[in-house]
Scaffold this motif. Sequence first.
Motif, PDB file in Angstrom:
ATOM      1  N   SER A   9      46.354  35.686  38.896  1.00  0.00           N
ATOM      2  CA  SER A   9      46.249  36.192  37.518  1.00  0.00           C
ATOM      3  C   SER A   9      46.015  35.096  36.485  1.00  0.00           C
ATOM      4  O   SER A   9      45.753  35.396  35.330  1.00  0.00           O
ATOM      5  CB  SER A   9      47.533  36.958  37.160  1.00  0.00           C
ATOM      6  OG  SER A   9      48.643  36.086  37.291  1.00  0.00           O
ATOM      7  N   ALA A  10      46.133  33.818  36.889  1.00  0.00           N
ATOM      8  CA  ALA A  10      46.019  32.737  35.899  1.00  0.00           C
ATOM      9  C   ALA A  10      44.584  32.341  35.609  1.00  0.00           C
ATOM     10  O   ALA A  10      44.327  31.612  34.657  1.00  0.00           O
ATOM     11  CB  ALA A  10      46.804  31.516  36.373  1.00  0.00           C
ATOM     12  N   SER A  11      43.640  32.819  36.421  1.00  0.00           N
ATOM     13  CA  SER A  11      42.274  32.285  36.261  1.00  0.00           C
ATOM     14  C   SER A  11      41.236  33.296  36.744  1.00  0.00           C
ATOM     15  O   SER A  11      41.538  34.214  37.522  1.00  0.00           O
ATOM     16  CB  SER A  11      42.172  30.986  37.078  1.00  0.00           C
ATOM     17  OG  SER A  11      40.857  30.512  37.113  1.00  0.00           O
ATOM     18  N   GLY A  12      40.011  33.105  36.279  1.00  0.00           N
ATOM     19  CA  GLY A  12      38.859  33.814  36.825  1.00  0.00           C
ATOM     20  C   GLY A  12      38.981  35.335  36.848  1.00  0.00           C
ATOM     21  O   GLY A  12      39.382  35.966  35.864  1.00  0.00           O
ATOM     22  N   MET A  13      38.636  35.915  37.990  1.00  0.00           N
ATOM     23  CA  MET A  13      38.562  37.379  38.081  1.00  0.00           C
ATOM     24  C   MET A  13      39.937  38.035  38.044  1.00  0.00           C
ATOM     25  O   MET A  13      40.102  39.109  37.462  1.00  0.00           O
ATOM     26  CB  MET A  13      37.775  37.770  39.334  1.00  0.00           C
ATOM     27  CG  MET A  13      36.305  37.370  39.199  1.00  0.00           C
ATOM     28  SD  MET A  13      35.287  37.856  40.578  1.00  0.00           S
ATOM     29  CE  MET A  13      35.359  36.402  41.609  1.00  0.00           C
ATOM     30  N   VAL A  39      55.705  32.797  39.748  1.00  0.00           N
ATOM     31  CA  VAL A  39      55.036  31.539  40.121  1.00  0.00           C
ATOM     32  C   VAL A  39      55.393  31.229  41.569  1.00  0.00           C
ATOM     33  O   VAL A  39      56.563  31.061  41.914  1.00  0.00           O
ATOM     34  CB  VAL A  39      55.472  30.384  39.182  1.00  0.00           C
ATOM     35  CG1 VAL A  39      54.872  29.059  39.639  1.00  0.00           C
ATOM     36  CG2 VAL A  39      55.039  30.692  37.745  1.00  0.00           C
ATOM     37  N   ALA A  40      54.381  31.243  42.422  1.00  0.00           N
ATOM     38  CA  ALA A  40      54.635  31.013  43.850  1.00  0.00           C
ATOM     39  C   ALA A  40      53.384  30.460  44.498  1.00  0.00           C
ATOM     40  O   ALA A  40      52.262  30.748  44.064  1.00  0.00           O
ATOM     41  CB  ALA A  40      55.043  32.331  44.525  1.00  0.00           C
ATOM     42  N   ASP A  41      53.587  29.695  45.557  1.00  0.00           N
ATOM     43  CA  ASP A  41      52.468  29.113  46.298  1.00  0.00           C
ATOM     44  C   ASP A  41      52.163  29.993  47.509  1.00  0.00           C
ATOM     45  O   ASP A  41      52.915  30.006  48.486  1.00  0.00           O
ATOM     46  CB  ASP A  41      52.845  27.687  46.735  1.00  0.00           C
ATOM     47  CG  ASP A  41      51.734  27.030  47.533  1.00  0.00           C
ATOM     48  OD1 ASP A  41      50.687  27.671  47.748  1.00  0.00           O
ATOM     49  OD2 ASP A  41      51.923  25.870  47.945  1.00  0.00           O
TER      50      ASP A  41
END
Length: 289
Positions: A9-13, A39-41
């Motif tokens: 959700s932080a970038s692009g599409m 926030v997770a990897d």
Amino acid sequence: MGEYVVTGSASGMGHAVAQRLRADGHRVIGVDQRDADVVADLSTRLGRATAVRQILEAADGRLDGAVFAAGVGALRGKERLTVEVNVLGVTEVLLALQPELAAAGNAKVVVFGSNSTTSTPLVPRGAVRRLLRGDTAGATAILRRRGPLSAPAAYASSKIAVSRWVREHAVTADWAGSGIRVNIIAPGPVLTPLLRAQLAGETGKQVRSYPVPVREYGTPEQLAEWVLTMLSPAADFMAGSVITVDGGTEALLRPTDWPAPLPLRRVPRMLTAMLRAPRTGQVADYSDV
Ligand SMILES: NC(=O)c1ccc[n+]([C@@H]2O[C@H](COP(=O)([O-])OP(=O)(O)OC[C@H]3O[C@@H](n4cnc5c(N)ncnc54)[C@H](O)[C@@H]3O)[C@@H](O)[C@H]2O)c1
């Protein structure tokens, strides 16, 4: 108003989809490795478990939909990362959310595949088979043998595996039979930070030579519009479909839409599916017509 999970959700599409959903008044649980509600990897098992736990806490028992846009492109030397995020970052998280999606009654899920599934040559089948078993280490070992082609092969393998996984699961009792519609969007080149990084990096020349018949790249907003449709009641009659939005590349590279004869080896599978359909409830119910 609905409640949706959007990974990436932080970038692009993913960002464009989350914005559109919020603008329409929905609640969005954004998941990313930065600037997100969760926030997770997603490249590690621990990160995926953390993401699931926090999503479930935020969702409160019910989800109207989920969009899996988190992903990484073809990165040289990072084949393992690519397959972990692009495959397990979808399959493990989606499986864990099934009860909450089923609780909504008509939830919709959209997974980001890619048109590279049909336009990348020489993808090792052994790697895809291992990815479907969750064996990312085994797949990576095979992919690394491709030398300079390892990175594009890893990317295409990851998208082939995740698309195949979705198509196999989407039509089962747990998903289609539980009112959940899971479908795939397969973009071509879309001008996001991911594509910009590839254009600026060592693969730039190769990316620029990729044929796009409409002669322009897509925008995140255009793709978000398609995703919104796939989250709407328009998708009630879709399960396991792949919607390609790629400026014509796939049609250019694979202009073969003659009805292919059903391969003989698929006939037993087809007959079994038809015989089992009444028992598994996979028949249309016209009782109230
Ligand atoms: N842009 C294109 O040309 C294109 C083409 C075909 C398919 N796709 C696919 O579309 C999806 C969205 O791509 P985009 O172009 O918007 O990319 P993007 O790089 O703009 O956004 C991807 C997001 O995923 C997040 N992400 C990456 N690794 C993560 C991790 N380990 N844990 C959590 N989040 C992580 C990033 O932080 C980023 O916010 C991806 O799955 C990509 O493979 C993109």
